[in-house]
Design an enzyme around this catalytic site. Structure first.
Site, PDB file in Angstrom:
ATOM      1  N   GLU A 273     -54.284 -25.691 -76.170  1.00  0.00           N
ATOM      2  CA  GLU A 273     -52.958 -25.097 -76.394  1.00  0.00           C
ATOM      3  C   GLU A 273     -52.271 -25.079 -75.037  1.00  0.00           C
ATOM      4  OE1 GLU A 273     -51.655 -24.340 -79.213  1.00  0.00           O
ATOM      5  OE2 GLU A 273     -53.336 -24.206 -80.583  1.00  0.00           O
ATOM      6  N   CYS A 307     -45.303 -19.789 -73.931  1.00  0.00           N
ATOM      7  CA  CYS A 307     -45.296 -21.236 -74.157  1.00  0.00           C
ATOM      8  C   CYS A 307     -44.244 -21.586 -75.206  1.00  0.00           C
ATOM      9  CB  CYS A 307     -46.669 -21.696 -74.608  1.00  0.00           C
ATOM     10  SG  CYS A 307     -47.273 -20.741 -76.007  1.00  0.00           S
TER      11      CYS A 307
HETATM   12  P1  NAP Z   1     -53.220 -21.923 -66.104  1.00  0.00           P
HETATM   13  O1  NAP Z   1     -52.958 -21.819 -64.677  1.00  0.00           O
HETATM   14  O2  NAP Z   1     -53.465 -23.258 -66.690  1.00  0.00           O
HETATM   15  O3  NAP Z   1     -54.483 -20.973 -66.387  1.00  0.00           O
HETATM   16  C1  NAP Z   1     -55.007 -20.795 -67.683  1.00  0.00           C
HETATM   17  C2  NAP Z   1     -56.457 -20.387 -67.585  1.00  0.00           C
HETATM   18  O4  NAP Z   1     -57.197 -21.431 -66.965  1.00  0.00           O
HETATM   19  C3  NAP Z   1     -56.698 -19.145 -66.747  1.00  0.00           C
HETATM   20  O5  NAP Z   1     -57.794 -18.437 -67.283  1.00  0.00           O
HETATM   21  C4  NAP Z   1     -57.073 -19.730 -65.398  1.00  0.00           C
HETATM   22  O6  NAP Z   1     -57.847 -18.820 -64.651  1.00  0.00           O
HETATM   23  C5  NAP Z   1     -57.900 -20.919 -65.842  1.00  0.00           C
HETATM   24  N1  NAP Z   1     -58.013 -21.994 -64.864  1.00  0.00           N
HETATM   25  C6  NAP Z   1     -57.114 -22.403 -63.941  1.00  0.00           C
HETATM   26  N2  NAP Z   1     -57.610 -23.463 -63.250  1.00  0.00           N
HETATM   27  C7  NAP Z   1     -58.831 -23.720 -63.779  1.00  0.00           C
HETATM   28  C8  NAP Z   1     -59.852 -24.685 -63.494  1.00  0.00           C
HETATM   29  N3  NAP Z   1     -59.694 -25.605 -62.550  1.00  0.00           N
HETATM   30  N4  NAP Z   1     -60.998 -24.648 -64.224  1.00  0.00           N
HETATM   31  C9  NAP Z   1     -61.165 -23.726 -65.188  1.00  0.00           C
HETATM   32  N5  NAP Z   1     -60.245 -22.789 -65.500  1.00  0.00           N
HETATM   33  C10 NAP Z   1     -59.092 -22.795 -64.808  1.00  0.00           C
HETATM   34  O7  NAP Z   1     -52.077 -21.282 -66.996  1.00  0.00           O
HETATM   35  P2  NAP Z   1     -51.433 -19.840 -66.861  1.00  0.00           P
HETATM   36  O8  NAP Z   1     -50.514 -19.851 -65.698  1.00  0.00           O
HETATM   37  O9  NAP Z   1     -52.492 -18.790 -66.921  1.00  0.00           O
HETATM   38  O10 NAP Z   1     -50.633 -19.741 -68.236  1.00  0.00           O
HETATM   39  C11 NAP Z   1     -49.385 -20.264 -68.401  1.00  0.00           C
HETATM   40  C12 NAP Z   1     -49.455 -21.596 -69.126  1.00  0.00           C
HETATM   41  O11 NAP Z   1     -50.129 -21.423 -70.375  1.00  0.00           O
HETATM   42  C13 NAP Z   1     -48.087 -22.136 -69.470  1.00  0.00           C
HETATM   43  O12 NAP Z   1     -48.035 -23.505 -69.218  1.00  0.00           O
HETATM   44  C14 NAP Z   1     -47.971 -21.860 -70.974  1.00  0.00           C
HETATM   45  O13 NAP Z   1     -47.079 -22.711 -71.648  1.00  0.00           O
HETATM   46  C15 NAP Z   1     -49.379 -22.037 -71.413  1.00  0.00           C
HETATM   47  N6  NAP Z   1     -49.608 -21.352 -72.685  1.00  0.00           N
HETATM   48  C16 NAP Z   1     -49.747 -22.111 -73.804  1.00  0.00           C
HETATM   49  C17 NAP Z   1     -49.936 -21.488 -75.027  1.00  0.00           C
HETATM   50  C18 NAP Z   1     -50.079 -22.302 -76.275  1.00  0.00           C
HETATM   51  O14 NAP Z   1     -50.540 -21.750 -77.266  1.00  0.00           O
HETATM   52  N7  NAP Z   1     -49.723 -23.567 -76.285  1.00  0.00           N
HETATM   53  C19 NAP Z   1     -49.987 -20.092 -75.112  1.00  0.00           C
HETATM   54  C20 NAP Z   1     -49.830 -19.353 -73.939  1.00  0.00           C
HETATM   55  C21 NAP Z   1     -49.645 -20.004 -72.726  1.00  0.00           C
HETATM   56  P3  NAP Z   1     -57.293 -18.170 -63.281  1.00  0.00           P
HETATM   57  O15 NAP Z   1     -55.843 -17.934 -63.504  1.00  0.00           O
HETATM   58  O16 NAP Z   1     -58.090 -16.958 -63.137  1.00  0.00           O
HETATM   59  O17 NAP Z   1     -57.573 -19.211 -62.249  1.00  0.00           O
END
Ligand code: NAP
Length: 500
Positions: A273, A307
């Site tokens: 997602e 998102c």
């Molecule tokens: P993110 O930076 O991709 O982080 C998401 C998760 O992944 C967090 O738990 C983060 O942990 C972890 N993570 C980051 N780098 C990683 C790696 N190299 N290996 C393993 N895990 C890793 O996204 P975010 O800033 O938290 O969330 C915003 C994004 O989520 C936006 O792009 C939004 O559109 C998307 N989103 C999509 C949906 C959907 O249903 N399509 C719903 C909600 C949000 P840490 O932050 O602790 O590093």
């Protein structure tokens, strides 16, 4: 960046709210959930309040070894959990749903403090997130297969559904509860054990959820939680273990892409997602009151950090001025402050980088001719507040139309021809959700058929519903969460050929 309005100052947190918060934080377990109990560690990281910068709690800073131990417990628990009667799995999920509701005030208070959303929205998320537990409690007892006679006769064809196996779930900070329940609910219903890694910015809500499941009687090892300041370090041993069968991720497209690459090594079943860049189309025949209300929901739910957030407003030239004026009025009337204060309708962004990114995108749009109809600036010196902003006359070349904004910023462009609106709406690598407002049924269906997205909101600014399949096309992801489709992500279909 200068604004069309004077700069409002975010309210500070009242003493009553501060006391309520202290009590709620006292309920949060701060260890790792390993094989059915909380394990303390000697390393911690801070969780801060984005409205104040204050430290809310220190939680266990899990290591790669901790992650491996939590995953080992999930592997050990898998066979027995898969063999548990569906009714029992269903009842545990249902008890978790009830307990979550009993604790709704604590969960919503903690969620507001760690994430920033206004309290009423956090309560809404407890309701929404909880519904995934109820929905999948109901689905757990409806897993079935098929029976048919082969076209040539003789052989009988049977299918059975079986749990995929141990699952790893990674969730983002913007919906700290619902992104977890949307994965844990179907995984448990299907008979999969699961390890959850919440975002380091907002782990507290997930830890409360972990306690809910322990109190609901979930057997040891079936749910593990690893909190860590190093996502990469704790993810490596789990993704590297060939016994892992499923990865379910919600977060940015960039991180999702990298996780997909890593998943290739063991050919994991994956659900992704990812990011969005939703168009919000307002046709000339739209009910403008409804369109403005819908725009406020689609843009401002979660302070623009969703998102599903409307990121590109495409408004018919005949109504664009009126729509822009009314939207700017409503955006300008939002009250910034700590989400726990009742008057607040505009919480802080998650961190300073988010504010800087909003400023950068606004500057770029203004440099290319956009006008600021409302907001435009960072608010206050404490916390990460940004004014709700409306930009009109935005150039097609502006970065804000290409990049996910993730802030309370609404760029408006105009169109005169439906085909052009559809082409502009689809001109993105994302395809999560699109919104369209029109009173004409034929036009509504035409847009719904031609918009390139996994979800379409017609005359409504929110599409999320536990009974509906949530998910995107293109680089917005793979798979669906919720609805009848949601549990399929955690099931394998086995075919049995039977010669009589
Ligand atoms: P993110 O930076 O991709 O982080 C998401 C998760 O992944 C967090 O738990 C983060 O942990 C972890 N993570 C980051 N780098 C990683 C790696 N190299 N290996 C393993 N895990 C890793 O996204 P975010 O800033 O938290 O969330 C915003 C994004 O989520 C936006 O792009 C939004 O559109 C998307 N989103 C999509 C949906 C959907 O249903 N399509 C719903 C909600 C949000 P840490 O932050 O602790 O590093």
């Amino acid at each position: 960046m200068t604004s069309a309005n004077s700069t409002p100052t975010p309210h500070p947190l009242s003493e009553d709210s501060a006391e309520r918060l202290r009590q709620a934080l006292g309920e949060v377990p701060t260890g790792l959930l390993v094989n059915g109990s909380w394990r303390e560690t000697d390393r911690f990281f801070d969780v801060t309040d984005p409205a104040t910068g204050d430290t809310l709690a220190q939680v266990a800073d899990g290591t790669a070894d901790d992650a491996a131990a939590i995953f080992e417990a999930a592997v050990v628990a898998q066979e027995k959990w898969a063999a548990t009667d569906p009714r029992e799995r269903s009842e545990i999920l249902r008890r978790a749903f009830d307990l979550l509701h009993e604790r709704a005030e604590t969960v919503a208070t903690v969620m507001t403090a760690e994430m920033g959303k206004p309290y009423a929205e956090a309560q809404g998320e407890v309701t929404y997130g909880g519904e995934f537990l109820r929905w999948f409690a109901e689905e757990a007892v409806r897993i079935s297969g098929r029976y048919s006679i082969a076209p040539a006769g003789g052989t009988r064809l049977m299918t059975m559904k079986q749990p995929v196996g141990p699952t790893y779930a990674i969730t983002p900070w913007n919906f700290p509860l619902a992104m977890g329940t949307r994965k844990i609910g179907p995984a448990l219903a299907a008979g999969c054990t699961i390890v959850l890694k919440p975002a380091s910015a907002t782990p507290l809500t997930s830890l409360l959820l972990g306690q809910v499941f322990l109190d609901a009687g979930l057997p040891d090892g079936v749910l593990g939680i690893i909190t860590s300041s190093s996502s990469r370090a704790v993810t490596a041993p789990i993704l590297g273990d060939p016994r892992l069968r499923k990865l379910t991720f919600t977060g940015s497209t960039e991180v999702g892409r990298s996780l997909l690459e890593q998943s290739a090594a063991h050919v994991l079943k994956t659900s992704m997602e990812l990011g969005g860049n939703a168009p919000f189309v307002v046709c000339a025949d739209a009910d403008l009151d409804a369109a403005v209300d819908g725009a406020m929901t689609a843009k401002m739910r979660n302070i623009g950090e969703a998102c599903t957030a409307a990121n590109r407003f495409l408004v018919h030239a005949d109504v664009a001025e009126e729509f822009g004026r009314r939207l700017a009025e409503k955006m300008g009337a939002l009250v910034p402050g700590h989400g726990l204060d009742e008057a607040t309708t505009l919480g802080p962004l998650i961190d300073g980088d988010a504010v800087a990114k909003a400023q950068e995108l606004i500057s770029d749009a203004v440099d290319q001719g956009a006008e600021v109809a409302s907001g435009g600036q960072q608010l206050g010196d404490v916390g990460h507040f940004h004014a709700a902003t409306v930009l009109t006359g935005v150039s097609q070349d502006a970065r804000i139309l290409r990049e996910e904004v993730f802030a309370p910023v609404a760029p408006i462009t105009t169109f005169t021809d439906d085909d052009d609106a559809i082409a502009a709406a689809n001109d993105t690598e994302f395809g999560l959700v699109s919104y369209v407002y029109t009173r004409d049924l034929t036009r509504a269906i035409t847009f719904a058929e031609r918009l390139d997205a996994g979800m379409i909101g017609v005359n409504q600014g929110v599409v999320s519903n536990p009974a509906a399949p949530f998910g995107g096309v293109k680089q917005s992801g793979l798979g669906r969460e919720g609805g009848l489709e949601g549990i399929e992500e955690y099931l394998e279909t086995k075919y049995v050929g039977l010669r009589l």
